[in-house]
Write a protein that holds these residues in place. Sequence first.
Motif, PDB file in Angstrom:
ATOM      1  N   PHE A   1       2.242   5.525 -12.204  1.00 11.51           N
ATOM      2  CA  PHE A   1       0.910   4.974 -11.937  1.00 11.51           C
ATOM      3  C   PHE A   1       0.780   3.478 -12.214  1.00 11.51           C
ATOM      4  CE2 PHE A   1       0.214   9.538 -12.881  1.00 11.51           C
ATOM      5  CZ  PHE A   1      -0.150   9.922 -11.595  1.00 11.51           C
ATOM      6  N   ALA A   2       1.448   2.964 -13.232  1.00  9.53           N
ATOM      7  CA  ALA A   2       1.363   1.528 -13.514  1.00  9.53           C
ATOM      8  C   ALA A   2       1.981   0.729 -12.366  1.00  9.53           C
ATOM      9  CB  ALA A   2       2.045   1.199 -14.837  1.00  9.53           C
ATOM     10  N   GLU A   3       3.119   1.200 -11.879  1.00 10.39           N
ATOM     11  CA  GLU A   3       3.768   0.546 -10.740  1.00 10.39           C
ATOM     12  C   GLU A   3       2.882   0.656  -9.494  1.00 10.39           C
ATOM     13  OE1 GLU A   3       7.767   1.173  -8.036  1.00 10.39           O
ATOM     14  OE2 GLU A   3       7.837   1.771 -10.142  1.00 10.39           O
ATOM     15  N   GLY A   4       2.298   1.832  -9.298  1.00 11.95           N
ATOM     16  CA  GLY A   4       1.407   2.039  -8.163  1.00 11.95           C
ATOM     17  C   GLY A   4       0.171   1.159  -8.234  1.00 11.95           C
ATOM     18  N   GLU A   5      -0.354   0.984  -9.443  1.00  7.44           N
ATOM     19  CA  GLU A   5      -1.515   0.099  -9.603  1.00  7.44           C
ATOM     20  C   GLU A   5      -1.146  -1.326  -9.206  1.00  7.44           C
ATOM     21  OE1 GLU A   5      -4.376  -1.936 -12.985  1.00  7.44           O
ATOM     22  OE2 GLU A   5      -3.041  -0.305 -13.608  1.00  7.44           O
ATOM     23  N   ARG A   6       0.008  -1.773  -9.676  1.00  5.89           N
ATOM     24  CA  ARG A   6       0.453  -3.133  -9.350  1.00  5.89           C
ATOM     25  C   ARG A   6       0.584  -3.315  -7.838  1.00  5.89           C
ATOM     26  NH1 ARG A   6       5.883  -3.329 -10.393  1.00  5.89           N
ATOM     27  NH2 ARG A   6       6.137  -3.227  -8.149  1.00  5.89           N
ATOM     28  N   ASP A   7       1.214  -2.341  -7.169  1.00  6.93           N
ATOM     29  CA  ASP A   7       1.401  -2.442  -5.722  1.00  6.93           C
ATOM     30  C   ASP A   7       0.066  -2.408  -4.980  1.00  6.93           C
ATOM     31  OD1 ASP A   7       4.202  -2.601  -5.910  1.00  6.93           O
ATOM     32  OD2 ASP A   7       4.405  -0.415  -5.904  1.00  6.93           O
ATOM     33  N   ALA A   8      -0.856  -1.552  -5.418  1.00  5.21           N
ATOM     34  CA  ALA A   8      -2.173  -1.486  -4.777  1.00  5.21           C
ATOM     35  C   ALA A   8      -2.913  -2.815  -4.944  1.00  5.21           C
ATOM     36  CB  ALA A   8      -2.990  -0.335  -5.357  1.00  5.21           C
ATOM     37  N   ARG A   9      -2.781  -3.427  -6.102  1.00  3.90           N
ATOM     38  CA  ARG A   9      -3.439  -4.731  -6.317  1.00  3.90           C
ATOM     39  C   ARG A   9      -2.829  -5.820  -5.437  1.00  3.90           C
ATOM     40  NH1 ARG A   9      -7.253  -4.357 -10.132  1.00  3.90           N
ATOM     41  NH2 ARG A   9      -7.055  -2.733 -11.726  1.00  3.90           N
ATOM     42  N   VAL A  10      -1.520  -5.744  -5.197  1.00  5.93           N
ATOM     43  CA  VAL A  10      -0.885  -6.686  -4.267  1.00  5.93           C
ATOM     44  C   VAL A  10      -1.480  -6.495  -2.872  1.00  5.93           C
ATOM     45  CG1 VAL A  10       1.275  -7.276  -3.077  1.00  5.93           C
ATOM     46  CG2 VAL A  10       1.266  -6.968  -5.563  1.00  5.93           C
ATOM     47  N   ALA A  11      -1.573  -5.240  -2.430  1.00  4.27           N
ATOM     48  CA  ALA A  11      -2.135  -4.944  -1.106  1.00  4.27           C
ATOM     49  C   ALA A  11      -3.563  -5.477  -0.998  1.00  4.27           C
ATOM     50  CB  ALA A  11      -2.102  -3.439  -0.841  1.00  4.27           C
ATOM     51  N   LEU A  12      -4.368  -5.217  -2.015  1.00  4.12           N
ATOM     52  CA  LEU A  12      -5.756  -5.678  -1.998  1.00  4.12           C
ATOM     53  C   LEU A  12      -5.853  -7.194  -2.064  1.00  4.12           C
ATOM     54  CD1 LEU A  12      -7.338  -2.939  -4.242  1.00  4.12           C
ATOM     55  CD2 LEU A  12      -8.016  -3.497  -1.891  1.00  4.12           C
TER      56      LEU A  12
ATOM     57  N   PHE B 283      -6.748   1.099   0.757  1.00  3.35           N
ATOM     58  CA  PHE B 283      -6.192   0.300  -0.336  1.00  3.35           C
ATOM     59  C   PHE B 283      -6.936   0.550  -1.649  1.00  3.35           C
ATOM     60  CE2 PHE B 283      -4.226  -3.332   2.433  1.00  3.35           C
ATOM     61  CZ  PHE B 283      -3.562  -2.399   3.200  1.00  3.35           C
ATOM     62  N   HIS B 284      -8.276   0.557  -1.589  1.00  3.57           N
ATOM     63  CA  HIS B 284      -9.057   0.812  -2.800  1.00  3.57           C
ATOM     64  C   HIS B 284      -8.836   2.241  -3.296  1.00  3.57           C
ATOM     65  CE1 HIS B 284     -11.375  -2.927  -3.098  1.00  3.57           C
ATOM     66  NE2 HIS B 284     -11.369  -2.932  -1.773  1.00  3.57           N
ATOM     67  N   ALA B 285      -8.702   3.184  -2.355  1.00  2.00           N
ATOM     68  CA  ALA B 285      -8.446   4.582  -2.739  1.00  2.00           C
ATOM     69  C   ALA B 285      -7.091   4.712  -3.423  1.00  2.00           C
ATOM     70  CB  ALA B 285      -8.527   5.491  -1.518  1.00  2.00           C
ATOM     71  N   ALA B 286      -6.090   3.980  -2.935  1.00  2.00           N
ATOM     72  CA  ALA B 286      -4.762   4.013  -3.563  1.00  2.00           C
ATOM     73  C   ALA B 286      -4.835   3.459  -4.981  1.00  2.00           C
ATOM     74  CB  ALA B 286      -3.758   3.219  -2.725  1.00  2.00           C
ATOM     75  N   LEU B 287      -5.577   2.366  -5.143  1.00  2.00           N
ATOM     76  CA  LEU B 287      -5.739   1.804  -6.485  1.00  2.00           C
ATOM     77  C   LEU B 287      -6.459   2.811  -7.382  1.00  2.00           C
ATOM     78  CD1 LEU B 287      -5.490  -0.423  -8.565  1.00  2.00           C
ATOM     79  CD2 LEU B 287      -7.528  -1.508  -7.556  1.00  2.00           C
TER      80      LEU B 287
ATOM     81  N   TYR C 159       0.840  -1.206   0.000  1.00  2.00           N
ATOM     82  CA  TYR C 159       0.000   0.000   0.000  1.00  2.00           C
ATOM     83  C   TYR C 159       0.875   1.256   0.000  1.00  2.00           C
ATOM     84  CZ  TYR C 159      -2.890   3.655   2.168  1.00  2.00           C
ATOM     85  OH  TYR C 159      -3.522   4.832   2.484  1.00  2.00           O
ATOM     86  N   GLN C 160       1.855   1.294   0.876  1.00  7.26           N
ATOM     87  CA  GLN C 160       2.739   2.457   0.947  1.00  7.26           C
ATOM     88  C   GLN C 160       3.535   2.628  -0.349  1.00  7.26           C
ATOM     89  OE1 GLN C 160       2.837   4.869   3.156  1.00  7.26           O
ATOM     90  NE2 GLN C 160       1.358   3.921   4.525  1.00  7.26           N
ATOM     91  N   LEU C 161       3.990   1.527  -0.932  1.00  6.71           N
ATOM     92  CA  LEU C 161       4.692   1.604  -2.217  1.00  6.71           C
ATOM     93  C   LEU C 161       3.766   2.171  -3.294  1.00  6.71           C
ATOM     94  CD1 LEU C 161       6.677  -1.743  -2.111  1.00  6.71           C
ATOM     95  CD2 LEU C 161       7.681   0.569  -2.239  1.00  6.71           C
ATOM     96  N   SER C 162       2.491   1.804  -3.236  1.00  4.72           N
ATOM     97  CA  SER C 162       1.508   2.323  -4.181  1.00  4.72           C
ATOM     98  C   SER C 162       1.365   3.837  -4.050  1.00  4.72           C
ATOM     99  CB  SER C 162       0.156   1.643  -3.943  1.00  4.72           C
ATOM    100  OG  SER C 162      -0.842   2.227  -4.735  1.00  4.72           O
ATOM    101  N   LEU C 163       1.323   4.317  -2.813  1.00  3.70           N
ATOM    102  CA  LEU C 163       1.218   5.759  -2.578  1.00  3.70           C
ATOM    103  C   LEU C 163       2.464   6.497  -3.066  1.00  3.70           C
ATOM    104  CD1 LEU C 163      -0.366   5.844   1.007  1.00  3.70           C
ATOM    105  CD2 LEU C 163      -1.528   6.069  -1.220  1.00  3.70           C
ATOM    106  N   LEU C 164       3.633   5.917  -2.787  1.00  5.77           N
ATOM    107  CA  LEU C 164       4.885   6.541  -3.233  1.00  5.77           C
ATOM    108  C   LEU C 164       4.950   6.585  -4.760  1.00  5.77           C
ATOM    109  CD1 LEU C 164       7.444   4.979  -0.714  1.00  5.77           C
ATOM    110  CD2 LEU C 164       6.599   7.338  -0.750  1.00  5.77           C
TER     111      LEU C 164
END
Length: 182
Positions: free
Chosen positions: A122-133, A142-146, A110-115
Amino acid sequence: HETSYRDNASALWPRALAITPSNLKARLAVAAADYQNGGASQALAVLADGVRYDRDSSKLWMARASILTQIHSTDQAKEAYLKVMQVTEPAAGQSVPPGVPTHLRAAAAYQLSLLAASAGEFAEGERDARVALGLNNEGTGFHAALARNLRGEGHVGEARREDEAELRLRIAEQRRETDMNR
C-alpha cells in the motif's frame, strides 16, 4: 463497405510493417489486431520485436504492459510499466513534456498503484497514485486508486476524501457527456 474497409485495413498494416519494420503505428496496429484475435503471445512478440528499433518507445512499452496486465502476467506487467516510467522520466529540473509522455506516465503510475494495492504494497501504491495525480489530477480512477491504498495503510479519513474527489470527477464527467449529447 465497412467490412471490406476493415478487411483491407487489417491486411495493410502487416504489409506496412513488413516494408518498414520501424513503423510504430503499423506495429501497434498489428499487435492490437493479434491480441483482439486471441493471439496475446503473438502480439507480445510483435511488440518485443519493435523494441529492437526503438527501445525507448513509451507507446510500445505501454501496449506491452496493457496486454500483460490483461493476461494476468503481473510481474512482467509491472516491469513494463516501470519501463514506461523510466523512458518518460524528465531530465533533472524539468517536467514531463505535455501530451503523450504525460498521459502515458500518469497511466503507468496509476496501473502500478493498482498492482501494488493488489499485492498489499500500500505505501508503494500510494506513492504511485500520487505520481499519477500529480500529472493528471482529473484522471478517472486515480483518486480511487489512492483511496484504496490509503485505506490499506489505515488512513480511512483521507481515503474517504479521495473517494469523494473521485465521485465528484465522475459526476462532472457524466454531466459533460450528457451536455455533449444534447
